[in-house]
Design an enzyme around this catalytic site. Structure first.
Site, PDB file in Angstrom:
ATOM      1  N   LYS A 137       0.857  -1.189   0.000  1.00  0.00           N
ATOM      2  CA  LYS A 137       0.000   0.000   0.000  1.00  0.00           C
ATOM      3  C   LYS A 137       0.889   1.233   0.000  1.00  0.00           C
ATOM      4  O   LYS A 137       2.066   1.170   0.373  1.00  0.00           O
ATOM      5  CB  LYS A 137      -0.905   0.013   1.239  1.00  0.00           C
ATOM      6  CG  LYS A 137      -2.195   0.792   1.058  1.00  0.00           C
ATOM      7  CD  LYS A 137      -3.223   0.035   0.218  1.00  0.00           C
ATOM      8  CE  LYS A 137      -4.531   0.819   0.095  1.00  0.00           C
ATOM      9  NZ  LYS A 137      -5.556   0.075  -0.623  1.00  0.00           N
TER      10      LYS A 137
ATOM     11  N   ASP B 211      -6.811   4.592  -4.819  1.00  0.00           N
ATOM     12  CA  ASP B 211      -7.527   4.465  -3.550  1.00  0.00           C
ATOM     13  C   ASP B 211      -8.173   5.829  -3.328  1.00  0.00           C
ATOM     14  O   ASP B 211      -8.386   6.584  -4.291  1.00  0.00           O
ATOM     15  CB  ASP B 211      -6.550   4.106  -2.424  1.00  0.00           C
ATOM     16  CG  ASP B 211      -7.250   3.594  -1.150  1.00  0.00           C
ATOM     17  OD1 ASP B 211      -6.677   2.751  -0.475  1.00  0.00           O
ATOM     18  OD2 ASP B 211      -8.364   4.055  -0.828  1.00  0.00           O
TER      19      ASP B 211
END
Length: 443
Positions: free
Chosen positions: A125, A165
């Site tokens: 991430k 995201d």
């Protein structure tokens, strides 16, 4: 927690002031106690200790110039958490709240989510504390180019494949990809969520919201229920929320409330999705604008208040920890019988325990919202083949993946004696595949 208590203690000691990361790790380790008892060789070889430590953490400076010529400095992050079953895979988040603890919690969750898809992708991430709200296209482009100037050193189609995201949509992916291509002089599948004309996949933007509903549809069917005729509340109004609304409606539900970070709207006639898309995707305005188009609807300040709206099914699709213990109590008292997590860790541990103890049909994020990363992996496959599947082909594969994830979570929960507890089922099923790979590789 007994066998793995030392792992949790060590995480807190070595990662101070990172409450979201602590929360994510604790929730998983609590589920893994019976696995540790069954596999003492994994305890001895410290597989549990290793899986909570990222393989690599990268923090870097991102300087950029605004439209007035003033220079700003933001911080960029990429946590490459686990590559035991494939290249690191996980989104980039641009939001002022982003810090290393947030990125680690998201990356840790991503390990198990990616494992559950059955596809060969590891967990990672990244992101930045940059706030894209109120910025011009030029400012966002210059920021993305500066961000990629450093990030490109650490990613690649067989190493680490980021996606979008919160705060990173098609526009941002375009700017990031353009800079990567310019620096490296190669056209590869290094980012997912790309435009359809340059390597993107049909059904990718719909995938997380659609996948959430496909997963919950299986969970509801197992209990003799369905979306048909159900009143649904969906928090958020971004990509996941919009397509969860669309698919839930197609499955026969009526979505009566949606929100953004300022507040929520309620429309007893059902939310008009065309209006939401106009406000959010075209005009980029606040959700409060909805009542100008639909005077019978109401707008209320405060996004948490959305959980006071009476519903049958709740789909939190906004951000982490948006449903706390009080919100969970309200949902249960108002007759909500199913909760599906579209966002990452949107329910606190106290809220999750309440849902489980009250026999609420609960779809945990790492299983229920895995449709996005699953379709990203399908995009990677299409890039490798230099080929594109039709929307129907991708959607069919997505439905099959989400059905398999539900069945895997359900059967694993039963195998370990936790009937109907999809949280434990998801954690164990996701972990075992990665742990077996780590053990076999001597990692």
């Amino acid at each position: 927690m007994q066998i793995l208590k030392h792992v949790m203690d060590d995480v807190i000691k070595r990662n101070p002031n990172e409450p979201e990361f602590h929360q994510a790790v604790e929730e998983v380790l609590l589920s893994l106690e019976p696995v540790a008892a069954k596999h003492p060789e994994w305890v001895k070889d410290k597989i549990f200790d290793k899986i909570v430590e990222p393989e690599r953490q990268i923090i870097f400076r991102v300087p950029w110039i605004d439209d007035k010529g003033e220079e700003h400095i933001n911080r960029g992050f990429r946590v490459q958490f686990n590559s035991a079953i494939g290249p690191y895979k996980g989104g980039l988040r641009f939001h002022p709240s982003v810090n290393i603890g947030i990125v680690k919690f998201l990356g840790f969750e991503q390990i198990f989510k990616n494992s559950l898809t059955g596809l060969p992708i590891g967990g990672g991430k990244g992101g930045s504390d940059f706030d894209p709200k109120g910025k011009s296209d030029g400012e966002i482009k210059r920021f993305c180019q500066s961000f990629m100037l450093e990030l490109n050193r650490h990613i690649g189609e067989n190493t680490d494949v980021p996606a979008g995201d919160i705060g990173v949509g098609g526009r941002e992916i375009g700017y990031l990809y353009g800079m990567y291509k310019k620096i490296n002089n190669e056209f590869t599948g290094v980012l997912t969520g790309k435009g359809l004309g340059w390597g993107g996949s049909l059904a990718r933007k719909e995938a997380t919201g659609y996948g959430l509903c496909y997963f919950m549809n299986e969970a509801l069917k197992a209990k003799g229920k369905s979306f048909k005729g159900a009143n649904v509340v969906i928090s958020g109004s971004g990509n996941v929320a919009i397509y969860a609304n669309q698919k839930a409606t197609e499955l026969g539900a009526k979505v009566v409330a949606m929100s953004d970070s300022n507040g929520y709207i309620y429309d007893s006639n059902g939310i008009n999705l065309s209006t939401i898309r106009k406000i959010k995707e075209v005009e980029r305005k606040r959700i409060s604008e909805y009542v100008k188009y639909h005077p019978n609807a109401t707008y209320t300040e405060g996004f948490r208040g959305i959980w006071n709206v009476k519903c049958d099914v709740a789909l939190p699709c906004a951000t982490q920890n948006e449903i706390d213990e009080n919100s969970a109590k309200t949902l249960i008292a108002n007759g909500c019988y199913a909760v599906g997590e579209g966002a990452n860790m949107p329910s606190t541990m106290d809220a999750v325990n309440l849902f489980i103890n009250n026999k609420i049909i609960f779809g945990p994020a790492k299983a229920a919202n895995a449709g996005g990363v699953a379709t990203s992996a399908l995009e990677m496959a299409q890039n490798s083949m230099r080929y594109s599947w039709t929307f129907e082909e991708v959607d069919s594969k997505l439905q099959e993946i989400m059905k398999n994830i539900y069945e895997k979570c359900s059967s694993t929960a039963s195998e370990y004696g936790f009937e109907d507890n999809l949280v434990i089922g998801a954690n164990i099923a996701g972990f075992i595949k990665v742990a077996e790979a780590m053990y076999a590789q001597g990692i």
